[in-house]
Scaffold this active site. Structure first.
Site, mmCIF file in Angstrom:
data_model
loop_
_atom_site.group_PDB
_atom_site.id
_atom_site.type_symbol
_atom_site.label_atom_id
_atom_site.label_comp_id
_atom_site.label_asym_id
_atom_site.label_seq_id
_atom_site.Cartn_x
_atom_site.Cartn_y
_atom_site.Cartn_z
ATOM 1 N N LYS A 35 0.886 -1.303 0.146
ATOM 2 C CA LYS A 35 -0.193 0.074 -0.118
ATOM 3 C C LYS A 35 1.108 1.170 -0.057
ATOM 4 O O LYS A 35 0.653 2.123 -0.903
ATOM 5 C CB LYS A 35 -0.926 0.019 1.081
ATOM 6 N N ASN A 36 1.941 1.385 0.836
ATOM 7 C CA ASN A 36 2.786 2.375 1.082
ATOM 8 C C ASN A 36 3.678 2.876 -0.039
ATOM 9 O O ASN A 36 4.382 3.529 -0.095
ATOM 10 C CB ASN A 36 3.491 2.487 2.310
ATOM 11 N N CYS A 129 -3.483 12.921 12.506
ATOM 12 C CA CYS A 129 -4.251 11.767 12.812
ATOM 13 C C CYS A 129 -4.014 11.108 14.192
ATOM 14 O O CYS A 129 -3.542 11.639 14.985
ATOM 15 C CB CYS A 129 -4.068 10.793 11.829
ATOM 16 N N ARG A 134 1.508 14.463 12.363
ATOM 17 C CA ARG A 134 2.205 14.173 10.892
ATOM 18 C C ARG A 134 2.361 15.366 10.343
ATOM 19 O O ARG A 134 1.794 15.758 9.217
ATOM 20 C CB ARG A 134 1.074 13.515 10.450
ATOM 21 N N ASP A 320 4.937 0.317 11.806
ATOM 22 C CA ASP A 320 3.666 0.117 11.556
ATOM 23 C C ASP A 320 3.471 -1.436 12.204
ATOM 24 O O ASP A 320 2.357 -1.936 11.674
ATOM 25 C CB ASP A 320 3.634 -0.007 9.994
ATOM 26 N N ARG A 412 -8.382 -0.071 4.682
ATOM 27 C CA ARG A 412 -7.262 0.715 4.028
ATOM 28 C C ARG A 412 -5.973 0.160 3.822
ATOM 29 O O ARG A 412 -5.064 0.439 2.848
ATOM 30 C CB ARG A 412 -6.908 2.043 4.966
HETATM 31 C C1 EPZ Z 1 4.819 6.945 6.118
HETATM 32 O O1 EPZ Z 1 4.168 7.998 6.666
HETATM 33 C C2 EPZ Z 1 4.023 5.509 6.119
HETATM 34 N N1 EPZ Z 1 2.509 6.183 5.378
HETATM 35 C C3 EPZ Z 1 3.420 5.437 7.329
HETATM 36 O O2 EPZ Z 1 2.734 4.278 7.384
HETATM 37 C C4 EPZ Z 1 4.567 4.824 8.022
HETATM 38 O O3 EPZ Z 1 4.204 4.778 9.520
HETATM 39 C C5 EPZ Z 1 5.633 6.204 8.276
HETATM 40 O O4 EPZ Z 1 6.094 6.586 6.757
HETATM 41 C C6 EPZ Z 1 7.225 5.911 9.051
HETATM 42 O O5 EPZ Z 1 7.565 4.783 8.407
HETATM 43 C C7 EPZ Z 1 2.740 6.032 3.748
HETATM 44 O O6 EPZ Z 1 3.706 5.874 3.405
HETATM 45 C C8 EPZ Z 1 1.483 6.464 3.128
HETATM 46 P P1 EPZ Z 1 7.341 10.320 8.004
HETATM 47 P P2 EPZ Z 1 4.732 9.422 6.573
HETATM 48 O O7 EPZ Z 1 6.994 11.504 7.463
HETATM 49 O O8 EPZ Z 1 5.526 9.895 5.315
HETATM 50 C C9 EPZ Z 1 8.037 13.096 11.721
HETATM 51 C C10 EPZ Z 1 0.490 2.933 7.967
HETATM 52 O O9 EPZ Z 1 0.168 2.446 9.065
HETATM 53 N N2 EPZ Z 1 7.939 14.252 10.802
HETATM 54 O O10 EPZ Z 1 8.475 9.329 7.934
HETATM 55 O O11 EPZ Z 1 3.740 10.431 6.923
HETATM 56 C C11 EPZ Z 1 6.640 12.568 11.997
HETATM 57 O O12 EPZ Z 1 5.644 13.447 12.788
HETATM 58 C C12 EPZ Z 1 1.186 4.352 8.106
HETATM 59 O O13 EPZ Z 1 0.704 2.249 6.798
HETATM 60 C C13 EPZ Z 1 8.395 15.450 11.336
HETATM 61 O O14 EPZ Z 1 8.784 15.662 12.423
HETATM 62 O O15 EPZ Z 1 5.984 9.287 7.797
HETATM 63 C C14 EPZ Z 1 6.893 11.173 12.551
HETATM 64 O O16 EPZ Z 1 6.966 11.289 13.775
HETATM 65 C C15 EPZ Z 1 1.163 5.106 9.313
HETATM 66 N N3 EPZ Z 1 8.426 16.407 10.314
HETATM 67 C C16 EPZ Z 1 8.018 10.738 11.760
HETATM 68 O O17 EPZ Z 1 8.763 12.006 11.345
HETATM 69 C C17 EPZ Z 1 8.059 16.171 9.191
HETATM 70 O O18 EPZ Z 1 8.350 17.470 8.197
HETATM 71 C C18 EPZ Z 1 7.799 9.497 10.753
HETATM 72 O O19 EPZ Z 1 7.090 10.463 9.680
HETATM 73 C C19 EPZ Z 1 7.601 14.922 8.717
HETATM 74 C C20 EPZ Z 1 7.718 13.956 9.465
#
Ligand code: EPZ
Length: 441
Positions: A35-36, A129, A134, A320, A412
């Site tokens: 999915k991701n 969320c 996020r 995850d 989802r």
């Molecule tokens: C991706 O989300 C995945 N979703 C998530 O999967 C997954 O948990 C996550 O990566 C981490 O591996 C998709 O790919 C669609 P991040 P993403 O930006 O890109 C912080 C699932 O269950 N951060 O790597 O949104 C943020 O707050 C979903 O399949 C900042 O601080 O994750 C978080 O604590 C849930 N500033 C951490 O980084 C920013 O500008 C990881 O977020 C961006 C992120």
């Protein structure tokens, strides 16, 4: 009706999974496309006038929503079996509708490709969320460094490339944190930018590498995906491509965890072992046997004992799978400790597991578990996609009947999960509406 059921958060009108636990699983579970990865590969279709064929597409509500968003922008979308053909030459709009995008955080992936293709983009701020705030700071900071002017008003992010004839300008960007979404957004934006872009401190997840694979097949010049630094030399145009999505490592991991939780021997296929290194190592540390077989893995139960677990960016243990793994650890003899370091609010499933008799205490982002011989079935609810998967794992292991609500989350990320688990012996059924298929979302 038990007292627990009386004060359960379960809305008895919504569809639920009904599980009779303590049933051994046996046989083979097939893993769908990731999915991701599929979601961001779909967004990449905006970068080209050509057609990209994406094979091994998962049939999930999020995919259906992303397809509707792309169609609303003028991207051609045709589905045939598990392959989708997306054609970017009809792209006419740069502002996907709020009504559609608010349902799908991943629609924010469009800001980079729209800016790269048209020099302008207007997408809703994804917002937080249940698992965390996020933010998309790193995404926006990187796009600004490449020449985009970004304003946030009324929940909308409006971006426009200023100067340089409306074309993004390559540059060196250091991410403050290895954000998966920011890495993917900036990599896509850089493919059509002028000159070289070097992204430092990027995410190394397999889904980032998968996106780089598609972009290179489309003619992009990218080096270093899967390491902490990615270099991209911008090109004028990208062409069509034919590509297949990697297997979903989180789905595969969920299945392996369900096998361990029910003390079952199970074959899970296909699996790329390197995509799940930390998870396989933790399952073996727990006392499970894992052996490669064909394109997949076979897990065999052993005498399980508690462990320590800390979620980390890839190649560390994936956040995850933290919730499903916690469901497993509730009935593993001894003490276990889980530290969630990625999201600030991803321990909400603890309360629901406690409803089933799990012995868990939390201190901030640390959960301390004392293994119990058996969970007891109860009406429970998942609060996000992976928490709901964790409740299914707990229900499969528990004594008695568990009703799991929160299927709008589950659907989802897992296609018709109950049908697939039934096929390997689980006593599980969906009460209420059936899962909506692709594009019916
Ligand atoms: C991706 O989300 C995945 N979703 C998530 O999967 C997954 O948990 C996550 O990566 C981490 O591996 C998709 O790919 C669609 P991040 P993403 O930006 O890109 C912080 C699932 O269950 N951060 O790597 O949104 C943020 O707050 C979903 O399949 C900042 O601080 O994750 C978080 O604590 C849930 N500033 C951490 O980084 C920013 O500008 C990881 O977020 C961006 C992120």
């Amino acid at each position: 009706m038990t007292l627990a059921a009386l004060n359960s958060p379960v809305d008895l009108n919504e569809p639920q999974l009904s599980i009779i636990g303590q049933q051994r699983l046996d046989g083979e579970l097939h893993v769908n496309g990731a999915k991701n990865s599929a979601l961001v590969l779909m967004a990449a279709s905006v970068l080209s006038r050509g057609s990209i064929r994406i094979q091994n597409m998962p049939d999930l509500t999020d995919i259906g929503t992303m397809a509707k968003i792309l169609i609303s922008l003028g991207v051609g979308f045709r589905l045939g079996g598990s392959s989708a053909v997306l054609t970017g030459n009809g792209l006419t709009r740069h502002d996907p509708s709020y009504d559609l995008t608010r349902k799908l955080r991943a629609s924010f992936f469009l800001i980079g490709p729209l800016l790269a293709r048209h020099g302008v983009a207007k997408v809703p701020l994804p917002g937080g969320c249940r698992i965390g705030s996020r933010p998309v700071r790193e995404h926006n900071k990187g796009l600004q460094a490449m020449g985009a002017r970004i304003s946030i008003e009324g929940g909308m992010v409006s971006a426009e490339v200023v100067g340089n004839h409306g074309r993004l300008q390559g540059c060196s960007i250091h991410l403050d944190c290895p954000s998966v979404g920011a890495t993917e957004t900036l990599m896509m934006a850089a493919t059509l930018a002028e000159g070289e872009t070097v992204l430092h401190n990027v995410a190394q997840e397999p889904e980032v590498v998968d996106l780089a694979g598609l972009l290179k097949a489309m003619g992009a010049r990218i080096h270093g995906a899967g390491s902490s630094t990615i270099s991209i030399s911008g090109v004028k145009e990208l062409h069509g491509a034919d590509y297949a999505v990697i297997p979903d490592r989180i789905e595969a991991g969920t299945f392996l965890i369900a096998a361990a939780a029910t003390r079952s021997q199970l074959h899970v296929t296909p699996v790329v072992p390197d995509h799940l290194g930390a998870v396989l190592a933790k399952l073996e540390e727990l006392g499970c046997g894992i052996s490669p077989q064909g394109q997949g893995l076979t897990i065999t139960p052993g005498q399980l004992r508690g462990c320590e677990l800390r979620t980390q960016p890839f190649p560390g243990f994936p956040t995850d799978l933290q919730a499903p793994f916690m469901a497993l650890l509730t009935t593993v003899q001894g003490d276990s400790f889980i530290t969630e370091t990625i999201f600030e609010n991803r321990l909400q499933h603890v309360a629901e597991l406690q409803r089933m008799g799990a012995q868990i205490r939390t201190r901030g982002n640390v959960a301390i578990l004392e293994g119990v011989p058996m969970l007891s079935g109860a009406p429970v609810a998942g609060t996000d996609l992976r928490a709901t998967a964790a409740m299914v794992v707990a229900g499969l292991a528990a004594d008695g009947v568990t009703h799991v609500a929160g299927l709008k989350h589950l659907d989802r990320g897992y296609t018709r999960l109950e049908e697939r688990l039934q096929a390997v012996g689980a006593r599980i059924s969906r009460i209420g509406a059936t899962q909506s298929a692709l594009l019916a979302a």
